[in-house]
Design a protein around this motif. Structure first.
Motif, mmCIF file in Angstrom:
data_model
loop_
_atom_site.group_PDB
_atom_site.id
_atom_site.type_symbol
_atom_site.label_atom_id
_atom_site.label_comp_id
_atom_site.label_asym_id
_atom_site.label_seq_id
_atom_site.Cartn_x
_atom_site.Cartn_y
_atom_site.Cartn_z
ATOM 1 N N TRP A 128 0.867 -1.174 0.000
ATOM 2 C CA TRP A 128 0.000 0.000 0.000
ATOM 3 C C TRP A 128 0.904 1.225 0.000
ATOM 4 O O TRP A 128 1.699 1.434 0.909
ATOM 5 C CB TRP A 128 -0.903 0.028 1.232
ATOM 6 N N VAL A 129 0.794 2.022 -1.039
ATOM 7 C CA VAL A 129 1.606 3.223 -1.193
ATOM 8 C C VAL A 129 0.934 4.355 -0.412
ATOM 9 O O VAL A 129 -0.281 4.545 -0.490
ATOM 10 C CB VAL A 129 1.745 3.601 -2.677
ATOM 11 N N GLU B 135 -0.655 7.666 0.433
ATOM 12 C CA GLU B 135 -1.481 8.445 -0.491
ATOM 13 C C GLU B 135 -0.777 9.641 -1.113
ATOM 14 O O GLU B 135 -1.023 9.974 -2.270
ATOM 15 C CB GLU B 135 -2.768 8.886 0.201
ATOM 16 N N TRP C 27 2.083 9.860 -2.226
ATOM 17 C CA TRP C 27 2.987 9.430 -3.290
ATOM 18 C C TRP C 27 2.257 8.924 -4.526
ATOM 19 O O TRP C 27 2.867 8.809 -5.597
ATOM 20 C CB TRP C 27 3.937 8.350 -2.770
ATOM 21 N N LEU C 28 0.982 8.630 -4.410
ATOM 22 C CA LEU C 28 0.249 8.045 -5.533
ATOM 23 C C LEU C 28 0.316 8.882 -6.810
ATOM 24 O O LEU C 28 0.521 8.325 -7.897
ATOM 25 C CB LEU C 28 -1.205 7.772 -5.137
ATOM 26 N N LEU D 260 3.417 8.201 -9.075
ATOM 27 C CA LEU D 260 3.634 6.892 -9.690
ATOM 28 C C LEU D 260 3.037 6.842 -11.087
ATOM 29 O O LEU D 260 2.046 7.519 -11.373
ATOM 30 C CB LEU D 260 2.978 5.799 -8.844
ATOM 31 N N GLU E 35 -7.377 1.593 -3.252
ATOM 32 C CA GLU E 35 -6.809 2.543 -4.227
ATOM 33 C C GLU E 35 -5.314 2.783 -4.027
ATOM 34 O O GLU E 35 -4.649 3.305 -4.917
ATOM 35 C CB GLU E 35 -7.576 3.867 -4.190
ATOM 36 N N ARG E 36 -4.766 2.398 -2.887
ATOM 37 C CA ARG E 36 -3.322 2.564 -2.630
ATOM 38 C C ARG E 36 -2.510 1.335 -3.013
ATOM 39 O O ARG E 36 -1.293 1.340 -2.943
ATOM 40 C CB ARG E 36 -3.090 2.849 -1.142
ATOM 41 N N ARG F 230 -0.497 -1.465 -4.896
ATOM 42 C CA ARG F 230 0.370 -1.629 -6.065
ATOM 43 C C ARG F 230 1.218 -2.879 -5.856
ATOM 44 O O ARG F 230 1.411 -3.341 -4.731
ATOM 45 C CB ARG F 230 1.304 -0.426 -6.246
ATOM 46 N N LEU G 52 5.752 3.304 1.780
ATOM 47 C CA LEU G 52 4.776 2.264 1.510
ATOM 48 C C LEU G 52 4.730 1.275 2.664
ATOM 49 O O LEU G 52 5.614 1.256 3.518
ATOM 50 C CB LEU G 52 5.088 1.550 0.195
#
Length: 116
Positions: A50-51, A53, A55-56, A59, A78-79, A81, A97
């Motif tokens: 989970w990244v 938020e 930083w999203l 990416l 939604e986070r 990856r 993350l």
């Protein structure tokens, strides 16, 4: 360049990263217990993270293949990856993350690194 990885147990590791490396490789090569069973081929979901938020937006968008693999992961949001699909760049210096619990491999404690 660094990536900050929070583990499921709440511990945090600041790991030195090289430009062009996959975040999964950084985590694995520092000795943190990540499954990463396919080795970065985007053929599984065992490097699910989970990244943070903030930083999203920095990416690249996930590919269709990555989204298909995430369909097989637990607790996807939604986070979510696959960190084998995140390539380190100067724009991602400091990336934060959290490793998803199902991506945690069994590893002897002596193998764990704390990073730079």
């Amino acid at each position: 360049m660094f990536v900050v990885v929070r583990m499921p147990d709440g511990s945090s590791h600041r790991l030195e990263a090289l430009e062009g490396w996959r975040v999964m490789e950084v985590i694995r090569d520092w000795g943190l217990p990540i499954k990463a069973e396919c080795g970065g081929a985007c053929a599984c979901a065992t490097c699910h993270v989970w990244v943070d938020e903030k930083w999203l937006p920095k990416l690249t968008a996930p590919t269709h293949e990555e989204l298909e693999m995430l369909d097989g992961a637990f607790h996807v949001d939604e986070r979510s990856r696959l960190c084998c699909q995140i390539i380190m760049s100067p724009e991602l210096d400091g990336l934060e993350l959290k490793l998803a619990p199902e991506s945690l491999a069994d590893a002897p404690p002596a193998r764990l690194a704390v990073g730079g």
